[in-house]
Design an enzyme around this catalytic site. Structure first.
Site, PDB file in Angstrom:
ATOM      1  N   MET A  56      37.019  41.576  41.498  1.00 13.04           N
ATOM      2  CA  MET A  56      36.853  41.319  42.884  1.00 13.04           C
ATOM      3  C   MET A  56      37.456  42.420  43.857  1.00 13.04           C
ATOM      4  SD  MET A  56      38.979  38.553  45.112  1.00 13.04           S
ATOM      5  CE  MET A  56      37.792  37.049  45.383  1.00 13.04           C
ATOM      6  N   PRO A  57      37.423  43.659  43.487  1.00 10.50           N
ATOM      7  CA  PRO A  57      37.904  44.748  44.119  1.00 10.50           C
ATOM      8  C   PRO A  57      36.801  44.981  45.450  1.00 10.50           C
ATOM      9  CG  PRO A  57      37.265  45.692  42.011  1.00 10.50           C
ATOM     10  CD  PRO A  57      37.351  44.008  42.088  1.00 10.50           C
TER      11      PRO A  57
END
Length: 137
Positions: free
Chosen positions: A1-2
């Site tokens: 989820m960066p």
């Protein structure tokens, strides 16, 4: 989820290709070895209204925020930030020499108790990679 979020002053658009900048920092994040390709998102946000330093209209900025899941060590966050910041500064080197500009990067951890996600990208990216290897693209 960066998430890599690149905010920039609109006055830079005539000096740099913003899409190239986004690709450059995206590739640097992947090259860090910390993230899976299907998890990474990079986007840009131009700013039309801003005041930098003394307010001169030639002043510019690029502020990159890297939002990552919590739990990585301070050393990992620092290494990640430095890797991406080096790529960012390298890409902006020509502009830095000719334009009054502030360049910044901050790594932020996402609070896991207030973050929600749904992602089918991992499987699709892996499938595409397999098709590319077999020539079935």
């Amino acid at each position: 989820m960066p998430h890599l979020i690149i905010e920039y002053s609109r006055n830079l658009e005539g000096q740099i290709a913003i899409g190239d900048l986004a690709r450059r920092v995206h590739e640097a994040a992947l090259a860090s070895g910390i993230f899976e390709v299907g998890a990474l998102r990079t986007r840009t946000e131009p700013r039309d209204v801003y005041v930098v330093a003394d307010g001169h209209p030639e002043n510019a900025f690029v502020a990159l925020t890297v939002r990552i899941a919590s739990g990585r060590s301070a050393e990992t966050r620092k290494r990640l930030g430095q890797t991406i910041f080096d790529a960012l500064c390298d890409h902006l080197a020509r502009v830095y020499e000719t334009t009054p500009i502030g360049i910044s990067l901050e790594v932020q951890e996402i609070d896991p108790t207030a973050a929600f996600k749904k992602n089918n990208l991992h499987a699709i990216v892996k499938q595409r990679a397999g098709q590319a290897r077999t020539g079935k693209v």
